[in-house]
Design an enzyme around this catalytic site. Sequence first.
Site, mmCIF file in Angstrom:
data_model
loop_
_atom_site.group_PDB
_atom_site.id
_atom_site.type_symbol
_atom_site.label_atom_id
_atom_site.label_comp_id
_atom_site.label_asym_id
_atom_site.label_seq_id
_atom_site.Cartn_x
_atom_site.Cartn_y
_atom_site.Cartn_z
ATOM 1 N N LYS A 52 0.783 -1.271 0.088
ATOM 2 C CA LYS A 52 -0.124 -0.083 0.150
ATOM 3 C C LYS A 52 0.840 1.163 -0.017
ATOM 4 C CE LYS A 52 -3.878 -2.529 2.226
ATOM 5 N NZ LYS A 52 -4.298 -3.006 2.966
ATOM 6 N N GLN A 96 -4.917 -1.392 9.263
ATOM 7 C CA GLN A 96 -4.708 -2.836 8.724
ATOM 8 C C GLN A 96 -5.303 -3.763 9.713
ATOM 9 O OE1 GLN A 96 -3.656 -3.542 5.633
ATOM 10 N NE2 GLN A 96 -4.067 -5.439 5.861
ATOM 11 N N ASP A 119 -11.287 2.551 3.245
ATOM 12 C CA ASP A 119 -11.555 1.270 3.014
ATOM 13 C C ASP A 119 -13.041 0.726 2.744
ATOM 14 O OD1 ASP A 119 -9.174 -0.718 2.866
ATOM 15 O OD2 ASP A 119 -9.166 -0.420 5.372
#
Length: 279
Positions: A52, A96, A119
Amino acid sequence: MTQMIDGKAISAKIKEELKAEVGQKKEEGKEICLAVVQVGNDAASCVYVNNKKKACAFVGIKSLAYELEETVSEEELLLLIEKLNQDEKVNGILVQLPLPEHISEERVINAISPSKDVDGFHPVNVGNLCIGRKGFLPCTPAGIIQLLKRSGVEIEGKECVVIGRSNIVGKPMQMLLLRENGTVTIAHSRTKNLKEVAKRADILVVAVGKPKFITADFVKEGAVVIDVGIHRNNENKLCGDVDFDSVKEKASAITPVPGGVGPMTIAMLMNNCVETIRN
Ligand code: NAD
C-alpha cells in the site's frame, strides 16, 4: 479461446491514470495524505501495508505510517484514530486488519470518520452503498467491477452469482453488481444445491476462502469466472478458490491467481484516496 482477465495490467493502468490526476491536483495546490495504521507485525499484514505504501509513492499520495505494538490497548488505538480524524492534513485513514484479539475491529471501524474511511467499511459507507448514494466503496468488490468493465464484460441483465457473504467481499459485491443492473444471487455455506445455483451464472464471483473449491462442474459453459480467493499451497505456490486448470476450459473469461483480483484491491484503495479531493 478463454480470455485471461489481467488484473495486473488493469491495475497498472488505473494507477497510471490516478498518478496523472494527482499530478494535476498538485498543480492546483491539492495534496493527498493517507494514514496507515498497523498493530503488531503479522507477516501477511506487513506485506499488504508495504504494498500500500509503495502504491501511494507511485501515485503521488503521501503516506504516514503508524506502527503500534501488538500490546497496544484499544483505548490508545481509538485515541490515535480520533487524532487522525481531527487532523485536516490527513485525507484517509486505513487500519490494517486483522487486529489482535483484545481489540474490537467493529469499534475501531466505527471510530474512523466516514469521510476518511478509504476502506469503505464504516456502516455509513455500507449504508450509502445499499441505498445508492455516493460514498467510499470497499476496494476488492469495486476492483472486480473495474475488471469486468475494462475487460468488456457487460453486467446489465446478466445472471450474476456471488458465492460468499462476508461483509468485505460477498455482500458489497452483491450490491455493486445490482447497481450495474445485474440479476444477482448470493450463495453461502447454507445454500442448498450450490452446483445448480452456481451453474445459473453468466458471471460467477467466488469468495469462499477454500482452495480450488469451485471445479468445472459448478460452471456453465461460457461463464465469466472471478476468483477472489488467495491461498498458499504445500509447495508455497499461490492458488485461488477456483480450480483454475479445469474451470478455464469451460469459462469464456477467468481471472488467474495471482494476477487477477489481488492487484485491483490496492488500485481501488488508491482511487478512494484520490476521491477525497475530487470535486
Ligand atoms: P470469509 O471467510 O469471511 O467468507 C467466506 C464466505 O464463504 C462465507 O460467507 C461463507 O458463507 C461462504 N462459504 C464457506 N464455505 C462455503 C461452502 N462450502 N459453500 C458455499 N459457501 C461457503 O472470507 P472473505 O473475507 O470473503 O474472503 C474470501 C476469500 O477471498 C479468502 O480466500 C480471502 O483470502 C480472499 N480475499 C482476497 C482479497 C483480495 O484482495 N484478492 C480480499 C479479501 C479476501
